[in-house]
Every structure is written in structure tokens, then in C-alpha cells.
Scaffold this motif. Structure first.
Motif, PDB file in Angstrom:
ATOM      1  N   ASP A 151       0.874  -1.275   0.094  1.00 33.82           N
ATOM      2  CA  ASP A 151       0.150  -0.023  -0.041  1.00 33.82           C
ATOM      3  C   ASP A 151       0.804   1.352   0.090  1.00 33.82           C
ATOM      4  OD1 ASP A 151      -2.435  -1.338   0.068  1.00 33.82           O
ATOM      5  OD2 ASP A 151      -2.494  -1.395   2.187  1.00 33.82           O
ATOM      6  N   LEU A 152       0.685   2.112  -1.070  1.00 36.60           N
ATOM      7  CA  LEU A 152       1.285   3.407  -0.901  1.00 36.60           C
ATOM      8  C   LEU A 152       0.311   4.434  -0.458  1.00 36.60           C
ATOM      9  CD1 LEU A 152       3.506   5.239  -1.845  1.00 36.60           C
ATOM     10  CD2 LEU A 152       2.291   5.622  -4.038  1.00 36.60           C
ATOM     11  N   ILE A 153       0.745   5.298   0.325  1.00 39.74           N
ATOM     12  CA  ILE A 153      -0.146   6.367   0.764  1.00 39.74           C
ATOM     13  C   ILE A 153       0.242   7.880   0.092  1.00 39.74           C
ATOM     14  CG2 ILE A 153      -0.875   7.660   2.926  1.00 39.74           C
ATOM     15  CD1 ILE A 153      -0.088   5.237   4.421  1.00 39.74           C
ATOM     16  N   PHE A 154      -0.439   8.239  -0.933  1.00 42.09           N
ATOM     17  CA  PHE A 154      -0.314   9.243  -1.547  1.00 42.09           C
ATOM     18  C   PHE A 154      -0.866  10.511  -0.963  1.00 42.09           C
ATOM     19  CE2 PHE A 154      -1.005  11.381  -5.794  1.00 42.09           C
ATOM     20  CZ  PHE A 154       0.249  12.022  -6.061  1.00 42.09           C
ATOM     21  N   VAL A 155      -0.311  11.369  -0.740  1.00 46.43           N
ATOM     22  CA  VAL A 155      -0.851  12.764  -0.298  1.00 46.43           C
ATOM     23  C   VAL A 155      -0.517  13.912  -1.190  1.00 46.43           C
ATOM     24  CG1 VAL A 155      -0.895  14.182   1.695  1.00 46.43           C
ATOM     25  CG2 VAL A 155      -0.612  11.991   2.183  1.00 46.43           C
ATOM     26  N   LEU A 156      -1.355  14.878  -1.203  1.00 51.72           N
ATOM     27  CA  LEU A 156      -0.846  16.089  -1.886  1.00 51.72           C
ATOM     28  C   LEU A 156      -1.408  17.285  -1.133  1.00 51.72           C
ATOM     29  CD1 LEU A 156      -0.654  17.846  -4.523  1.00 51.72           C
ATOM     30  CD2 LEU A 156      -2.971  17.185  -5.213  1.00 51.72           C
ATOM     31  N   ASN A 157      -0.377  18.312  -0.909  1.00 52.25           N
ATOM     32  CA  ASN A 157      -0.460  19.561  -0.221  1.00 52.25           C
ATOM     33  C   ASN A 157      -0.475  20.879  -1.151  1.00 52.25           C
ATOM     34  OD1 ASN A 157       0.170  17.645   1.877  1.00 52.25           O
ATOM     35  ND2 ASN A 157       0.027  19.498   3.008  1.00 52.25           N
ATOM     36  N   LYS A 158      -1.198  21.949  -0.959  1.00 58.02           N
ATOM     37  CA  LYS A 158      -0.625  23.129  -1.282  1.00 58.02           C
ATOM     38  C   LYS A 158      -0.281  23.711  -0.176  1.00 58.02           C
ATOM     39  CE  LYS A 158      -1.949  27.084  -4.109  1.00 58.02           C
ATOM     40  NZ  LYS A 158      -2.762  27.824  -4.887  1.00 58.02           N
ATOM     41  N   ASN A 159       1.070  24.039  -0.173  1.00 58.67           N
ATOM     42  CA  ASN A 159       1.543  24.605   1.153  1.00 58.67           C
ATOM     43  C   ASN A 159       1.203  23.556   2.144  1.00 58.67           C
ATOM     44  OD1 ASN A 159       2.872  27.245   0.122  1.00 58.67           O
ATOM     45  ND2 ASN A 159       0.875  27.667  -0.246  1.00 58.67           N
ATOM     46  N   THR A 160       0.410  24.079   3.347  1.00 57.91           N
ATOM     47  CA  THR A 160       0.138  23.160   4.295  1.00 57.91           C
ATOM     48  C   THR A 160      -1.254  22.605   4.178  1.00 57.91           C
ATOM     49  OG1 THR A 160      -0.382  25.060   5.852  1.00 57.91           O
ATOM     50  CG2 THR A 160       1.840  24.080   6.034  1.00 57.91           C
ATOM     51  N   THR A 161      -1.862  22.976   3.134  1.00 62.82           N
ATOM     52  CA  THR A 161      -3.263  22.649   3.046  1.00 62.82           C
ATOM     53  C   THR A 161      -3.544  21.444   2.405  1.00 62.82           C
ATOM     54  OG1 THR A 161      -4.103  24.763   3.277  1.00 62.82           O
ATOM     55  CG2 THR A 161      -5.761  23.118   2.081  1.00 62.82           C
ATOM     56  N   LYS A 162      -4.223  20.245   2.921  1.00 64.40           N
ATOM     57  CA  LYS A 162      -4.368  18.838   2.074  1.00 64.40           C
ATOM     58  C   LYS A 162      -5.408  19.065   1.056  1.00 64.40           C
ATOM     59  CE  LYS A 162      -2.491  15.884   5.613  1.00 64.40           C
ATOM     60  NZ  LYS A 162      -1.956  16.934   6.480  1.00 64.40           N
ATOM     61  N   LEU A 163      -5.185  18.485  -0.211  1.00 59.87           N
ATOM     62  CA  LEU A 163      -5.998  18.573  -1.330  1.00 59.87           C
ATOM     63  C   LEU A 163      -6.375  17.005  -1.772  1.00 59.87           C
ATOM     64  CD1 LEU A 163      -4.369  21.015  -3.556  1.00 59.87           C
ATOM     65  CD2 LEU A 163      -6.033  21.399  -1.762  1.00 59.87           C
ATOM     66  N   ASP A 164      -7.441  16.785  -2.531  1.00 61.11           N
ATOM     67  CA  ASP A 164      -7.841  15.598  -2.655  1.00 61.11           C
ATOM     68  C   ASP A 164      -6.944  15.008  -3.959  1.00 61.11           C
ATOM     69  OD1 ASP A 164      -8.987  13.200  -3.477  1.00 61.11           O
ATOM     70  OD2 ASP A 164     -11.146  13.935  -3.709  1.00 61.11           O
ATOM     71  N   PRO A 165      -6.174  14.158  -3.874  1.00 60.79           N
ATOM     72  CA  PRO A 165      -5.262  13.753  -4.896  1.00 60.79           C
ATOM     73  C   PRO A 165      -6.150  13.192  -6.142  1.00 60.79           C
ATOM     74  CG  PRO A 165      -4.498  12.897  -2.938  1.00 60.79           C
ATOM     75  CD  PRO A 165      -5.846  13.299  -2.794  1.00 60.79           C
ATOM     76  N   ALA A 166      -7.335  12.540  -5.887  1.00 59.69           N
ATOM     77  CA  ALA A 166      -8.106  12.013  -6.779  1.00 59.69           C
ATOM     78  C   ALA A 166      -8.649  12.830  -7.915  1.00 59.69           C
ATOM     79  CB  ALA A 166      -9.293  11.253  -6.082  1.00 59.69           C
ATOM     80  N   LYS A 167      -8.603  14.383  -7.525  1.00 62.49           N
ATOM     81  CA  LYS A 167      -9.003  15.263  -8.395  1.00 62.49           C
ATOM     82  C   LYS A 167      -7.883  15.623  -9.619  1.00 62.49           C
ATOM     83  CE  LYS A 167     -12.843  17.040  -5.416  1.00 62.49           C
ATOM     84  NZ  LYS A 167     -13.215  18.108  -4.558  1.00 62.49           N
ATOM     85  N   TRP A 168      -6.608  15.249  -9.202  1.00 62.17           N
ATOM     86  CA  TRP A 168      -5.525  15.787  -9.800  1.00 62.17           C
ATOM     87  C   TRP A 168      -4.943  14.703 -10.789  1.00 62.17           C
ATOM     88  CZ3 TRP A 168      -3.113  20.568  -9.265  1.00 62.17           C
ATOM     89  CH2 TRP A 168      -3.751  21.558  -8.533  1.00 62.17           C
ATOM     90  N   ILE A 169      -5.108  13.285 -10.320  1.00 60.26           N
ATOM     91  CA  ILE A 169      -4.509  12.258 -11.071  1.00 60.26           C
ATOM     92  C   ILE A 169      -5.485  12.021 -12.099  1.00 60.26           C
ATOM     93  CG2 ILE A 169      -2.992  11.528  -9.426  1.00 60.26           C
ATOM     94  CD1 ILE A 169      -4.991   9.178  -8.663  1.00 60.26           C
ATOM     95  N   ARG A 170      -5.061  11.429 -13.231  1.00 63.43           N
ATOM     96  CA  ARG A 170      -5.952  10.718 -14.314  1.00 63.43           C
ATOM     97  C   ARG A 170      -7.005   9.688 -13.968  1.00 63.43           C
ATOM     98  NH1 ARG A 170      -1.119   8.739 -17.036  1.00 63.43           N
ATOM     99  NH2 ARG A 170      -0.773  10.823 -17.756  1.00 63.43           N
ATOM    100  N   SER A 171      -8.089   9.639 -14.618  1.00 61.28           N
ATOM    101  CA  SER A 171      -9.132   8.720 -14.457  1.00 61.28           C
ATOM    102  C   SER A 171      -8.313   7.222 -14.610  1.00 61.28           C
ATOM    103  CB  SER A 171     -10.292   8.780 -15.214  1.00 61.28           C
ATOM    104  OG  SER A 171     -11.202   7.828 -15.110  1.00 61.28           O
ATOM    105  N   ASN A 172      -8.343   6.397 -14.016  1.00 57.69           N
ATOM    106  CA  ASN A 172      -7.491   4.986 -14.184  1.00 57.69           C
ATOM    107  C   ASN A 172      -8.416   3.933 -15.195  1.00 57.69           C
ATOM    108  OD1 ASN A 172      -5.607   3.080 -14.190  1.00 57.69           O
ATOM    109  ND2 ASN A 172      -5.571   3.321 -11.868  1.00 57.69           N
TER     110      ASN A 172
END
Length: 386
Positions: free
Chosen positions: A365-386
Motif C-alpha cells: 500500500d502506497l499512501i499518496f498525499v497532496l498539499n498546497k503549502n500546508t493545506t491537504k487536497l484530494d489527490p483523486a481530483k488531480w490524477i487521471r481517471s484510471n
């Protein structure tokens, strides 16, 4: 292409995509070797599989409906074409019969010689030529119309075979989901018998995850402060002070929202955000990023160009790599080994490290996190549809 066919093509694409997802779920969630199983995890995985299979069954149902509409449209066209063909054949037969009765070579000659003047003779010649041309065109129309009907019949047969295939697939999927739901009920029963035990395990895991999330947040704030040292200007607390090149990189990263590659090829087993636990609805879990299940030995790859901001090690020995993309940070956690160094420039697809595989559960299991500065964002909205 009709709107029915266009709608069915989209549904067909969706069906193929869901089938691909089910294959991945089977491979990554159910075919991994486990020394020890956990009913709670097994139930979560099985529930995810059932949800996706239900989506497949619904897509097949909608696709069959669209196919039914196309079949009816085809049958209507065939009926209309057959009527037109009957009319054409009747007209042509009447024309041939009249020609036979009145248009022997002698009658044609007499028809021309009996003209009162040259102009009338010329007009009669033209009439004979036009009549020949018309007969030829009518014959060609009959040939064309017959071919149209043959093509429509072939298409109808193909569509009926497709419908039969879809119905068979739907029947198979319904049988499989029945078996999976029986298995699901058995797991639910097992968990209910030991509910307090599983709740304790779950709450312990949630506390551990919260502690890890807080530690990563502290590391991010420290890394931002370190990155800002020596730069001109004043930044807000917890925000990057960007150079011209970093601003450009940030803009490019934002332009790729929704089309970034996946950090590993896999299946999302936990989504981003606060959500009720799939089994114990009274317990909420907070997904700080995406939990992505991959194959054993999978390498986590950078989703965009950037610079390694920080590499950390957890109490359990797993590692995390943070990559800076302007004022965005992608974090790749639960790594066994790391291939990069602090401050190293990376590009899209650079291998950052190997994802840890739990020997007991068999999970990678990879835990993939996305931040803008210190604010967490939903990575699913940024990666392409699989």
C-alpha cells in the motif's frame, strides 16, 4: 452514428473500464499471499469489489437498453426499406410489361416516322432515351435498396448477438455477486461476534494514523521554513516563498490537474477526506490522501517535475519522500527503500522508492498525499481517471 449508438459506445467504454478495475481488484486485493487474515480488512476489500461489480451490472443493463433501441430502429428501417423495395419492383415490372407490349423495334421506328416534323421527331428520340435512362436508374435503385436491406439485416444479426452476449455476461455477474454477498454476510456475522475486539484494533490504527499525519505536517512546515531561508520577500506563515522558476513550475502543475499520472499502478482502497468506516458507521476515518494497493515490488514514481523536499523515516522503519512542485507538495509514504536524495531534481515518472509489502497481510500500500503549502487536497481530483 445515431444518438443510441453514441450512448452505447460510451457505456461500452465504461463497461471495459469497470472490467479492468475488477481484474485489478482481484489481482491486488484477493490474490496476494497472506500469512494472517483480518476479517475487517477482508470485508472492506470484498465490499469494494461488490460495489464495482454492481456498477458493472448496472452498466450492462443500460447498454442492453441502448442496444434494444438500436435493434428496434434497425427493424423499423428494414420494414420501411422492404416496402420501398416492393414498390420499386412493382413499378419496374409494370414498366417492363408496358415496354414489351408497345416497344418492339418496329413500333419504335413507326413512332419516329409518324412524326409530323423534324422537331417532333427529335423530341420523340429524346423521350425514348430518357425512358431507357429511367428504366436503368430504377433497376439500379432496386440493386442499391436490396444491398441496403442486406447490410441492415447483417447489422441486426450482429446487434442481436451482442445483446445475447451482454445478457449472458449480466447473468454470470449476478451469480458472482450472489456468492460474494453470501461471503460478505459471513464476514459481517464474524465481526459482530467479536465487535469490541475489532473496534479496539480499528481505533488503535486510527490513532496511529493521526500521529503519523501530525508528524508529516510538522515536517512539511519545517521544510517550508527551511526552503524560504535566504529568499527575498515575505511569505505568509506556512507558505512557500517562490522564485520565478518555482512560480512557473506551480503554474504547469496546476495546468495538469486531472491528468497527472498515478504514482503506482493500482487500486484505491481508501479515499481522501473524512468518511464513516465501511463496517462501523459510528467510527469516522480521515483519509489524508489516497491509499493505493499495488503489486509487490512496485516503485512509487513522481507524478510531476519537481525537487525532493524531504525524506523521512517512521518509527516502524518505512520511509516517506516529499517532492516540491512550486508551492505544491506530493508525499509518497510507506516506502521500503528510497532511490533519491534531498534536494535532487526529479521529472515525471522518476522512481522514488519501492513500496513496502507487509509480510503478514501481503499488502503493498502506497499512501499518496497532496498539499498546497500546508493545506491537504484530494489527490483523486488531480490524477487521471484510471
Amino acid at each position: 452514428m445515431s444518438s443510441y449508438a453514441q450512448g452505447r459506445k460510451e457505456l461500452e467504454k465504461r463497461r471495459k473500464k469497470i472490467n479492468k478495475e475488477i481484474k485489478k481488484i482481484n489481482t491486488l486485493l484477493f490474490e496476494t499471499k497472506k500469512e494472517k487474515t483480518n476479517a475487517l480488512d477482508d470485508l472492506k476489500d470484498l465490499s469494494q469489489k461488490i460495489t464495482v461489480r454492481e456498477q458493472l451490472i448496472e452498466t450492462i443493463r443500460l447498454e442492453t437498453e441502448e442496444l434494444n433501441k438500436e435493434i428496434k430502429q434497425n427493424e423499423k428501417k428494414i420494414s420501411s426499406n422492404n416496402k420501398e423495395l416492393s414498390t420499386l419492383k412493382a413499378d419496374y415490372a409494370d414498366m417492363v410489361f408496358k415496354s414489351y407490349k408497345s416497344k418492339s423495334q418496329q413500333s419504335k421506328t413507326m413512332f419516329l416516322l409518324s412524326s409530323e416534323n423534324f422537331l417532333q421527331a427529335y423530341k420523340r428520340i429524346k423521350y425514348i432515351e430518357q425512358y431507357k435512362s429511367f428504366r436503368k436508374k430504377q433497376a439500379q435503385k432496386i440493386i442499391t435498396k436490396t444491398k441496403d436491406i442486406e447490410r441492415l439485416n447483417d447489422s441486426l444479426t450482429k446487434k442481436k448477438n451482442q445483446k445475447k452476449s451482454l445478457i449472458n455476461t449480466e447473468t454470470t455477474q449476478k451469480k458472482r455477486i450472489e456468492n460474494e454477498k453470501e461471503e460478505q454476510e459471513e464476514l459481517v456475522s464474524k465481526i459482530k461476534n467479536q465487535e469490541s475486539k475489532y473496534k479496539r484494533q480499528l481505533n488503535k490504527k486510527i490513532r496511529e494514523e493521526k500521529a503519523v499525519a501530525k508528524r508529516i505536517d510538522r515536517i512539511i512546515r519545517a521544510a517550508i521554513a527551511k526552503a524560504n531561508k535566504g529568499k527575498k520577500g515575505k511569505a505568509k506563515k506556512g507558505e512557500f516563498l517562490l522564485t520565478k522558476a518555482e512560480k512557473s513550475l506551480k503554474a504547469k502543475f496546476e495546468q495538469n490537474k486531472g491528468s497527472l499520472p498515478w504514482p503506482i499502478d493500482g487500486v484505491v482502497t481508501r479515499k481522501f477526506g473524512v468518511q464513516p468506516h465501511p463496517t462501523f458507521k459510528s467510527i469516522t476515518i480521515n483519509g489524508t490522501g489516497l491509499h493505493i494497493r499495488g503489486k509487490k515490488g512496485a516503485a512509487a514514481k513522481s507524478v510531476f517535475n519537481g525537487k525532493v523536499l524531504s525524506i523521512t523515516k517512521s518509527d516502524k522503519g518505512t520511509k516517506s519522500v516529499m517532492v516540491q512542485h512550486g508551492d505544491y507538495i506530493t508525499t509518497y509514504s510507506n516506502l521500503r527503500t528510497v532511490f533519491v536524495k534531498n534536494g535532487q531534481s526529479v521529472t515525471t515518472g522518476t522512481s522514488l522508492g519501492t513500496v513496502f509489502t507487509n509480510k503478514v497481510t501481503g499488502k503493498t500500500d502506497l499512501i499518496f498525499v497532496l498539499n498546497k503549502n500546508t493545506t491537504k487536497l484530494d489527490p483523486a481530483k488531480w490524477i487521471r481517471s484510471n
